[in-house]
Design a protein around this motif. Structure first.
Motif, PDB file in Angstrom:
ATOM      1  N   ASP A   1      62.242  31.948  57.267  1.00  0.00           N
ATOM      2  CA  ASP A   1      63.241  33.078  56.994  1.00  0.00           C
ATOM      3  C   ASP A   1      62.176  34.485  56.809  1.00  0.00           C
ATOM      4  N   LEU A   2      61.128  34.643  57.204  1.00  0.00           N
ATOM      5  CA  LEU A   2      60.321  35.506  57.232  1.00  0.00           C
ATOM      6  C   LEU A   2      60.951  36.803  57.593  1.00  0.00           C
TER       7      LEU A   2
ATOM      8  N   LYS B   1      60.844  38.314  66.158  1.00  0.00           N
ATOM      9  CA  LYS B   1      61.504  36.877  65.909  1.00  0.00           C
ATOM     10  C   LYS B   1      60.551  35.937  66.467  1.00  0.00           C
ATOM     11  N   GLY B   2      60.514  34.699  65.924  1.00  0.00           N
ATOM     12  CA  GLY B   2      59.959  33.615  66.596  1.00  0.00           C
ATOM     13  C   GLY B   2      59.170  32.856  65.479  1.00  0.00           C
ATOM     14  N   ILE B   3      58.475  31.450  66.293  1.00  0.00           N
ATOM     15  CA  ILE B   3      57.649  30.525  65.586  1.00  0.00           C
ATOM     16  C   ILE B   3      56.176  31.053  65.641  1.00  0.00           C
ATOM     17  N   TYR B   4      55.405  31.018  64.824  1.00  0.00           N
ATOM     18  CA  TYR B   4      54.051  31.446  65.040  1.00  0.00           C
ATOM     19  C   TYR B   4      53.216  30.265  64.112  1.00  0.00           C
TER      20      TYR B   4
ATOM     21  N   ASN C   1      45.935  24.483  59.755  1.00  0.00           N
ATOM     22  CA  ASN C   1      46.999  25.481  60.220  1.00  0.00           C
ATOM     23  C   ASN C   1      48.295  25.310  59.452  1.00  0.00           C
ATOM     24  N   CYS C   2      49.199  26.388  59.459  1.00  0.00           N
ATOM     25  CA  CYS C   2      50.806  26.144  59.087  1.00  0.00           C
ATOM     26  C   CYS C   2      51.454  26.777  59.952  1.00  0.00           C
ATOM     27  N   SER C   3      52.610  26.287  60.337  1.00  0.00           N
ATOM     28  CA  SER C   3      53.515  27.347  61.161  1.00  0.00           C
ATOM     29  C   SER C   3      54.402  28.019  60.106  1.00  0.00           C
TER      30      SER C   3
ATOM     31  N   GLU D   1      65.152  37.669  62.547  1.00  0.00           N
ATOM     32  CA  GLU D   1      65.708  39.035  62.542  1.00  0.00           C
ATOM     33  C   GLU D   1      66.523  39.311  61.430  1.00  0.00           C
ATOM     34  N   ARG D   2      66.285  40.469  60.761  1.00  0.00           N
ATOM     35  CA  ARG D   2      67.158  40.849  59.422  1.00  0.00           C
ATOM     36  C   ARG D   2      67.537  42.470  59.779  1.00  0.00           C
TER      37      ARG D   2
END
Length: 118
Positions: free
Chosen positions: A31-32, A90-93, A110-112, A117-118
């Motif tokens: 939720d970034l 927006k997406g997974i990184y 590493n971390c996902s 979008e907000r």
């Protein structure tokens, strides 16, 4: 993995004192907001180490062919504690931390993260 292969080919059982990442902590994972800064902290064994942080695309799912693409990002600070700017889309990184010792041995963690979008 380099030293394991080296030992197999040479017959020597040599393993230098490599840096070891215990944990990569992020202040937020999901939720970034686009372009938000998050805190990153790496817990590592070893001294006199160099740290670098990278960002790439990522894809959730198993058995899918996908090559992660590096993404330019802003990293504030250096060492074990930094602030990392997440992408504006927006997406997974995936956030990577690379730790290098004086002999150029490198370890990573590493971390996902998920940008919404907000």
């Amino acid at each position: 993995s380099f030293w394991v292969i080296h030992n197999l080919y040479t017959g020597k059982n040599f393993l230098p004192s490599l840096p070891k990442i215990k944990k990569l902590f992020l202040s937020k994972y999901k939720d970034l907001r686009p372009n938000e800064f998050i805190d990153a902290f790496v817990e590592v064994d070893g001294e006199d180490l160099e740290y670098s942080y990278k960002l790439s695309t990522a894809l959730e799912g198993i058995l899918q062919y996908y090559v992660n693409e590096p993404i330019e990002t802003e990293v504030l600070g250096e060492g074990k504690r930094v602030k990392i700017k997440v992408p504006d889309e927006k997406g997974i990184y995936r956030i990577y931390c690379f730790v290098k010792d004086k002999e150029d041995n490198v370890t990573s963690s590493n971390c996902s993260i998920s940008v919404t979008e907000r």
